[in-house]
Enzyme design. Structure first.
Site, PDB file in Angstrom:
ATOM      1  N   GLY A 174      25.779 -36.317 -41.067  1.00 54.15           N
ATOM      2  CA  GLY A 174      26.577 -35.600 -41.654  1.00 54.15           C
ATOM      3  C   GLY A 174      27.442 -34.566 -40.815  1.00 54.15           C
ATOM      4  O   GLY A 174      28.245 -33.983 -41.290  1.00 54.15           O
ATOM      5  N   GLU A 183      27.644 -47.256 -36.043  1.00 57.08           N
ATOM      6  CA  GLU A 183      26.621 -46.457 -36.970  1.00 57.08           C
ATOM      7  C   GLU A 183      25.839 -45.103 -36.656  1.00 57.08           C
ATOM      8  O   GLU A 183      24.945 -45.417 -35.825  1.00 57.08           O
ATOM      9  CB  GLU A 183      25.682 -47.322 -37.825  1.00 57.08           C
ATOM     10  CG  GLU A 183      24.824 -46.524 -39.060  1.00 57.08           C
ATOM     11  CD  GLU A 183      23.388 -47.068 -38.851  1.00 57.08           C
ATOM     12  OE1 GLU A 183      22.789 -46.870 -39.973  1.00 57.08           O
ATOM     13  OE2 GLU A 183      22.823 -47.671 -37.973  1.00 57.08           O
ATOM     14  N   ASP A 212      24.657 -51.228 -34.801  1.00 58.07           N
ATOM     15  CA  ASP A 212      23.478 -50.210 -35.558  1.00 58.07           C
ATOM     16  C   ASP A 212      22.867 -49.343 -34.636  1.00 58.07           C
ATOM     17  O   ASP A 212      23.020 -49.315 -33.490  1.00 58.07           O
ATOM     18  CB  ASP A 212      22.496 -51.533 -35.819  1.00 58.07           C
ATOM     19  CG  ASP A 212      21.443 -50.931 -36.940  1.00 58.07           C
ATOM     20  OD1 ASP A 212      21.564 -50.525 -38.052  1.00 58.07           O
ATOM     21  OD2 ASP A 212      20.240 -50.857 -36.243  1.00 58.07           O
ATOM     22  N   ARG A 240      30.016 -54.415 -35.661  1.00 56.25           N
ATOM     23  CA  ARG A 240      29.512 -53.133 -36.303  1.00 56.25           C
ATOM     24  C   ARG A 240      28.187 -53.113 -35.676  1.00 56.25           C
ATOM     25  O   ARG A 240      27.278 -53.723 -35.635  1.00 56.25           O
ATOM     26  CB  ARG A 240      29.279 -53.176 -37.604  1.00 56.25           C
ATOM     27  CG  ARG A 240      28.466 -52.075 -38.375  1.00 56.25           C
ATOM     28  CD  ARG A 240      27.112 -52.096 -38.442  1.00 56.25           C
ATOM     29  NE  ARG A 240      26.522 -51.163 -39.213  1.00 56.25           N
ATOM     30  CZ  ARG A 240      25.201 -51.045 -39.299  1.00 56.25           C
ATOM     31  NH1 ARG A 240      24.281 -51.775 -38.624  1.00 56.25           N
ATOM     32  NH2 ARG A 240      24.692 -49.988 -39.855  1.00 56.25           N
ATOM     33  N   ASN A 264      19.115 -51.168 -30.013  1.00 59.66           N
ATOM     34  CA  ASN A 264      18.235 -50.451 -30.034  1.00 59.66           C
ATOM     35  C   ASN A 264      16.782 -50.804 -29.713  1.00 59.66           C
ATOM     36  O   ASN A 264      16.001 -50.371 -29.298  1.00 59.66           O
ATOM     37  CB  ASN A 264      18.394 -49.299 -31.046  1.00 59.66           C
ATOM     38  CG  ASN A 264      17.084 -48.369 -31.239  1.00 59.66           C
ATOM     39  OD1 ASN A 264      17.130 -47.435 -30.245  1.00 59.66           O
ATOM     40  ND2 ASN A 264      16.378 -48.118 -32.243  1.00 59.66           N
ATOM     41  N   HIS A 265      16.521 -52.035 -30.731  1.00 60.28           N
ATOM     42  CA  HIS A 265      15.077 -52.400 -30.855  1.00 60.28           C
ATOM     43  C   HIS A 265      14.931 -53.636 -31.253  1.00 60.28           C
ATOM     44  O   HIS A 265      15.894 -54.641 -31.380  1.00 60.28           O
ATOM     45  CB  HIS A 265      14.520 -51.706 -32.182  1.00 60.28           C
ATOM     46  CG  HIS A 265      15.267 -51.694 -33.241  1.00 60.28           C
ATOM     47  ND1 HIS A 265      16.409 -50.887 -33.849  1.00 60.28           N
ATOM     48  CD2 HIS A 265      15.379 -52.437 -34.385  1.00 60.28           C
ATOM     49  CE1 HIS A 265      16.915 -51.078 -34.908  1.00 60.28           C
ATOM     50  NE2 HIS A 265      16.288 -52.378 -35.031  1.00 60.28           N
ATOM     51  N   GLU A 270      16.279 -40.645 -28.693  1.00 59.78           N
ATOM     52  CA  GLU A 270      16.954 -41.802 -27.884  1.00 59.78           C
ATOM     53  C   GLU A 270      15.656 -42.395 -27.367  1.00 59.78           C
ATOM     54  O   GLU A 270      15.811 -43.629 -27.037  1.00 59.78           O
ATOM     55  CB  GLU A 270      17.993 -41.139 -26.924  1.00 59.78           C
ATOM     56  CG  GLU A 270      19.048 -40.825 -27.060  1.00 59.78           C
ATOM     57  CD  GLU A 270      19.813 -40.087 -25.958  1.00 59.78           C
ATOM     58  OE1 GLU A 270      19.574 -40.203 -24.951  1.00 59.78           O
ATOM     59  OE2 GLU A 270      21.100 -39.656 -26.414  1.00 59.78           O
ATOM     60  N   ASP A 278      11.237 -49.805 -29.303  1.00 59.04           N
ATOM     61  CA  ASP A 278      12.229 -49.354 -28.549  1.00 59.04           C
ATOM     62  C   ASP A 278      12.593 -49.799 -27.578  1.00 59.04           C
ATOM     63  O   ASP A 278      12.019 -49.293 -26.516  1.00 59.04           O
ATOM     64  CB  ASP A 278      12.349 -47.774 -28.913  1.00 59.04           C
ATOM     65  CG  ASP A 278      13.537 -47.102 -28.731  1.00 59.04           C
ATOM     66  OD1 ASP A 278      14.313 -46.838 -29.687  1.00 59.04           O
ATOM     67  OD2 ASP A 278      13.796 -46.650 -27.571  1.00 59.04           O
TER      68      ASP A 278
END
Length: 260
Positions: free
Chosen positions: A241, A237, A213, A211, A136-137, A173, A182
């Site tokens: 919720g 990840e 992120d 995994r 992502n970054h 996004e 980003d």
């Protein structure tokens, strides 16, 4: 430390579609995973002095993990989830989530050979390695024109700055998470580099799973390419919720943490 119990449904076929030598989803479901922050685990040089500057590197290394594989196995774990490995800013980004040089394995962790040694030693004890990865970054410590980030050294490789509005998926996004530059995965160079990077790292170091992120901060079509390119089992990840929201990413990736 965290014990992760992979009791996921409807994900077996996606993992089997990866490389023939990859550990399948069904196999990963039988593993108990020991999460550690590489820098905070063990220095591997006999130095056990207390680290008091917890906002900086404390000295943990790949060798420190290697030296303690029997200890980890003795607790009943047969997989280890390690921190991201590309070079971060020293002495601050000890956690690995702020890449400055994508071409270099973290020197402070021990570099390339020490990572090879860890994976080889772990496999000899039937312990699998899950690598934390970020797409992502890049780093907080980018210069204003990004010239110090390798290879994403141009502003055109990033979305223009904006703070995330968590009620707007476009903003999630395309805006910057906590001020982190980003990546714009719609730029072919950025997209292709990140996809090739994960393929190469997994292959070079014989990684068993990844995994991933910050999954919801990147469009799903990118994960549909990135996940299979890794050739291994993926845990995403998606820190949310709402089970319906999280479920959107199972398919683009093999599995998600059950935050709901």
């Amino acid at each position: 430390w965290l014990i992760v119990n992979f009791k996921m449904k409807s994900i077996i076929m996606a993992a089997i579609a990866g490389a023939a030598t990859a550990r399948t989803t069904a196999e990963w479901k039988q593993r108990s995973v020991y999460q550690l922050l590489t820098d905070r685990y063990n220095r591997g040089n006999g130095d056990n002095t207390i680290c008091t500057a917890l906002n900086m590197f404390c000295g943990g290394t790949f060798k420190g993990i290697t030296d303690n594989l029997d200890y980890i196995a003795g607790m009943g774990f047969d997989a280890i989830w390690i921190s991201p490995i590309c070079q971060n800013e020293y002495p601050y980004d000890y956690h690995g989530y702020g890449c400055l040089n994508w071409e270099q394995i973290m020197t402070e962790f021990g570099g390339e050979q020490a990572l090879h040694d860890l994976v080889t030693a772990a496999h000899a004890k039937d312990i699998w390695i899950m690598l934390d990865v970020v797409a992502n970054h890049s780093s907080y410590y980018a210069t204003s024109n990004f010239s110090n980030i390798t290879p994403f050294n141009q502003s055109s490789y990033y979305h223009p700055f904006c703070d995330i509005n968590w009620n707007d998926q476009w903003s999630v996004e395309n805006c910057w998470l906590s001020g982190l530059p980003d990546h714009d995965q719609s730029v072919p160079y950025v997209r292709n580099y990140l996809v090739n990077w994960v393929t190469d790292v997994v292959s070079t170091y014989n990684i068993d799973g990844i995994r991933i992120d910050t999954v919801p901060e990147v469009p799903k079509d990118f994960w549909s390419q990135y996940g299979p390119a890794s050739g291994v089992f993926q845990m995403g990840e998606c820190f949310n919720g709402d089970s319906a929201y999280v479920a959107q990413y199972q398919g683009p990736l093999t599995a998600l943490f059950n935050y709901p």
